[in-house]
Design a protein around this motif. Structure first.
Motif, mmCIF file in Angstrom:
data_model
loop_
_atom_site.group_PDB
_atom_site.id
_atom_site.type_symbol
_atom_site.label_atom_id
_atom_site.label_comp_id
_atom_site.label_asym_id
_atom_site.label_seq_id
_atom_site.Cartn_x
_atom_site.Cartn_y
_atom_site.Cartn_z
ATOM 1 N N UNK A 42 20.004 6.045 -6.738
ATOM 2 C CA UNK A 42 18.751 5.244 -6.141
ATOM 3 C C UNK A 42 17.882 5.482 -5.980
ATOM 4 N N UNK A 43 16.407 4.780 -6.154
ATOM 5 C CA UNK A 43 15.357 4.012 -7.158
ATOM 6 C C UNK A 43 15.048 5.633 -6.128
ATOM 7 N N UNK A 44 13.245 5.970 -6.972
ATOM 8 C CA UNK A 44 12.379 6.698 -6.548
ATOM 9 C C UNK A 44 11.640 6.116 -5.793
ATOM 10 N N UNK A 45 11.140 6.446 -4.767
ATOM 11 C CA UNK A 45 9.504 5.690 -4.156
ATOM 12 C C UNK A 45 8.519 6.134 -4.740
ATOM 13 N N UNK A 46 7.779 5.316 -4.104
ATOM 14 C CA UNK A 46 6.824 4.671 -5.422
ATOM 15 C C UNK A 46 5.321 5.439 -5.283
ATOM 16 N N UNK A 47 4.675 6.895 -5.958
ATOM 17 C CA UNK A 47 3.402 7.195 -4.780
ATOM 18 C C UNK A 47 2.503 5.934 -4.656
ATOM 19 N N UNK A 48 1.870 6.528 -3.536
ATOM 20 C CA UNK A 48 0.961 6.082 -2.821
ATOM 21 C C UNK A 48 0.020 5.941 -4.689
ATOM 22 N N UNK A 49 -0.928 4.613 -4.167
ATOM 23 C CA UNK A 49 -2.129 4.117 -5.323
ATOM 24 C C UNK A 49 -3.491 5.305 -4.511
ATOM 25 N N UNK A 50 -4.009 5.664 -5.395
ATOM 26 C CA UNK A 50 -5.135 6.732 -5.288
ATOM 27 C C UNK A 50 -6.638 5.105 -5.301
ATOM 28 N N UNK A 51 -7.263 5.827 -4.194
ATOM 29 C CA UNK A 51 -7.968 4.736 -4.113
ATOM 30 C C UNK A 51 -9.243 5.200 -5.100
#
Length: 145
Positions: A42-51
């Motif tokens: 399965x694809x890895x979840x993308x990390x939240x984009x930093x501010x």
């Protein structure tokens, strides 16, 4: 997606996708993602984009929005507001930031009051019997010779 797969042999892929509200390539993409998940995982979840470090905080955003909506600049384009503020030695944000902030708050439209013409209804003359509708005569009068 299963509904599109079930209807595809009966209606065809295009019609089945249209009935299900999907675009025509959705079943093929779904199949390829299942095939990829079987081989690779399965694809890895993308990390939240930093501010971004230079992003304006809430108080700066509010100050910029108050300036854009002030009596002085309410009818002015953000580029002109930006230039005027720079002439005064004030920098509140870039022109793009001003547009972005206005779009978020529903102010990214024509900001001047526009004249709205009323809908014109063409007059309709309807006669159901003789001598019910009278109109004017547009014929040219004869010249006396």
């Amino acid at each position: 997606m299963t509904g599109a797969h079930e209807l595809a042999p009966i209606l065809g892929v295009g019609a089945a996708c249209q009935v299900m509200g999907l675009w025509r390539g959705a079943p093929a993409r779904h199949q390829s993602s299942l095939r990829r998940a079987a081989f690779v995982g399965p694809r890895r979840a993308r990390a939240a984009r930093p501010r971004p470090p230079l992003a304006l905080d809430a108080l700066e955003n509010q100050a910029l929005l108050d300036t854009l909506n002030s009596e002085r600049f309410v009818d002015t384009a953000p580029a002109a507001v930006h230039a005027t503020l720079l002439d005064e030695g004030r920098y509140l944000g870039s022109v793009r930031t001003m547009y972005r902030l206005l779009a978020i708050n529903g102010g990214c439209r024509e900001r001047r009051n526009q004249l709205v013409h009323p809908a014109y209804a063409k007059p309709e003359l309807l006669a159901l019997a003789p001598n019910q509708v009278w109109s004017w005569d547009i014929s040219v009068p004869q010249q006396a010779a």
